[in-house]
Each structure stands twice: as structure tokens, then as C-alpha cells.
Design an enzyme around this catalytic site. Sequence first.
Site, PDB file in Angstrom:
ATOM      1  N   GLY A  36       0.835  -0.908  -0.116  1.00 37.83           N
ATOM      2  CA  GLY A  36      -0.041  -0.074   0.069  1.00 37.83           C
ATOM      3  C   GLY A  36       1.119   1.470   0.325  1.00 37.83           C
TER       4      GLY A  36
ATOM      5  N   GLN B  65       2.871  10.037   1.517  1.00 37.36           N
ATOM      6  CA  GLN B  65       4.325   9.283   1.238  1.00 37.36           C
ATOM      7  C   GLN B  65       5.157  10.344   0.330  1.00 37.36           C
ATOM      8  OE1 GLN B  65       2.700   4.967   2.374  1.00 37.36           O
ATOM      9  NE2 GLN B  65       4.333   4.919   3.266  1.00 37.36           N
TER      10      GLN B  65
ATOM     11  N   CYS C 133       5.888   0.220   7.092  1.00 32.60           N
ATOM     12  CA  CYS C 133       5.681   1.213   6.380  1.00 32.60           C
ATOM     13  C   CYS C 133       6.530   0.931   5.588  1.00 32.60           C
ATOM     14  CB  CYS C 133       4.922   1.847   7.579  1.00 32.60           C
ATOM     15  SG  CYS C 133       4.677   3.771   6.664  1.00 32.60           S
ATOM     16  N   LEU C 134       6.602   1.326   4.591  1.00 28.75           N
ATOM     17  CA  LEU C 134       6.904   2.206   4.116  1.00 28.75           C
ATOM     18  C   LEU C 134       8.400   3.157   4.212  1.00 28.75           C
ATOM     19  CD1 LEU C 134       5.726   1.095  -0.139  1.00 28.75           C
ATOM     20  CD2 LEU C 134       7.929   0.372   1.175  1.00 28.75           C
TER      21      LEU C 134
ATOM     22  N   HIS D 160      -4.495   1.353   7.954  1.00 26.43           N
ATOM     23  CA  HIS D 160      -3.015   1.498   8.404  1.00 26.43           C
ATOM     24  C   HIS D 160      -2.931   2.652   6.958  1.00 26.43           C
ATOM     25  CE1 HIS D 160       1.511   1.105   7.884  1.00 26.43           C
ATOM     26  NE2 HIS D 160       1.580   2.175   6.921  1.00 26.43           N
ATOM     27  N   GLU D 161      -3.563   3.078   5.779  1.00 25.24           N
ATOM     28  CA  GLU D 161      -3.784   3.860   4.858  1.00 25.24           C
ATOM     29  C   GLU D 161      -4.268   4.958   5.047  1.00 25.24           C
ATOM     30  OE1 GLU D 161      -0.991   3.660   2.794  1.00 25.24           O
ATOM     31  OE2 GLU D 161      -0.574   1.070   3.400  1.00 25.24           O
TER      32      GLU D 161
ATOM     33  N   HIS E 116      -2.681   7.231   7.901  1.00 25.05           N
ATOM     34  CA  HIS E 116      -1.078   8.161   6.506  1.00 25.05           C
ATOM     35  C   HIS E 116      -1.836   9.456   6.306  1.00 25.05           C
ATOM     36  CE1 HIS E 116       2.086   6.579   6.004  1.00 25.05           C
ATOM     37  NE2 HIS E 116       1.796   4.970   5.800  1.00 25.05           N
TER      38      HIS E 116
HETATM   39 NI    NI Z   1       2.533   2.859   5.576  1.00 27.36          NI
END
Ligand code: NI
Length: 163
Positions: free
Chosen positions: A46, A51, A88-89, A130-131, A134
Site C-alpha cells: 500500500g 508518502q 511501513c515504507l 494503515h493507509e 496516513h
Molecule cells: Ni505506511
Amino acid sequence: MAIFPIRTFGDPVLSIKTKPVKRFDDPLRRLSEDMIETMYEAPGVGLAAPQIGVAKRMFVFDVGDGPEVMVNPKLVESSGAWEYQEGCLSVPGHYFLISRPAFARAIGQDLDGQPIEFAGDELLGRVLQHEIDHLDGRLLLTRLPPAQRSEVYSELQNPPSAR
Ligand code: NI
């Protein structure tokens, strides 16, 4: 399509509450394609717009059934509890055991502005939560118990390599 650098912990764009998307136009379509490309390159399951530095309310994901885009998503239902090693990226190389509702349902819009809905448990339920976090300016670290959170924050702000 283009691959963008992924913003990481400490970048202020990750703490912003994003603005709703109002124009469902070609630039939005291109943004979603770039986000999908960037997510696959990472690789991740995701990616939310902040991000890559864009404070817009949209994210992309692929939990194994192909790429999906959600614009202006809203979490409307959640239930149960599930512990999962979440990553998480934007916090690369770290995984945290986080408990969240197992099931989640989100409504939003597609790239044409039409209503869409995604619902599921385990990985899909986790990705949706999670997204959307963000898009509200919350990293997964905010879901850790307070004591562990402050420990992780100080470690990330002062990594061993920088000491
Ligand atoms: Ni993330």
C-alpha cells in the site's frame, strides 16, 4: 509513469491531515499510476499520497488481487482484533507488532468519482486502516503503546549509525 522517492519518518508531510480530492481529472489519474509504480518498485502492499509528498486524500494498494485506488476514503466499520507485524515504507526496515481491528470496511470514490467500497479482514483490513491513518497524518508508530512509542521515536531520531 514515474517512480517517486518515498518520504520517511520525520518528513512533515507525513503528519499533515490531507485535503479531499475534488477534481477527478487526468492529473489525478497520472498521480495514481505513479503511486502504483512507486508502490511496486518499493515493494509494498500500500502507498498513500503523502508518502510521495502529495497531501491529497488518496491511496493505492495491492493485497494480491491487482492494484486498486481509493480516493477520499473513510473508515465506516471495524470489528474484532488482530495482532500483526506491521511495516511501513516510510519507516523502512522496521516492523512492529500492532493490534488493530481485524475487519474493516471503507467507502470512498474511484478515479471517476464514483462510489466504491472495500471490506475485509486480516491483510486487507489492515491495509485499509494503515493507509487511511496516513491520510490523517498518522504513522503506524502512533498505534504503539505510549512507552514503546517513545522508545521507538528516540531510536529513529537518533539511529545507532548516527551516534
Ligand atoms: Ni505506511
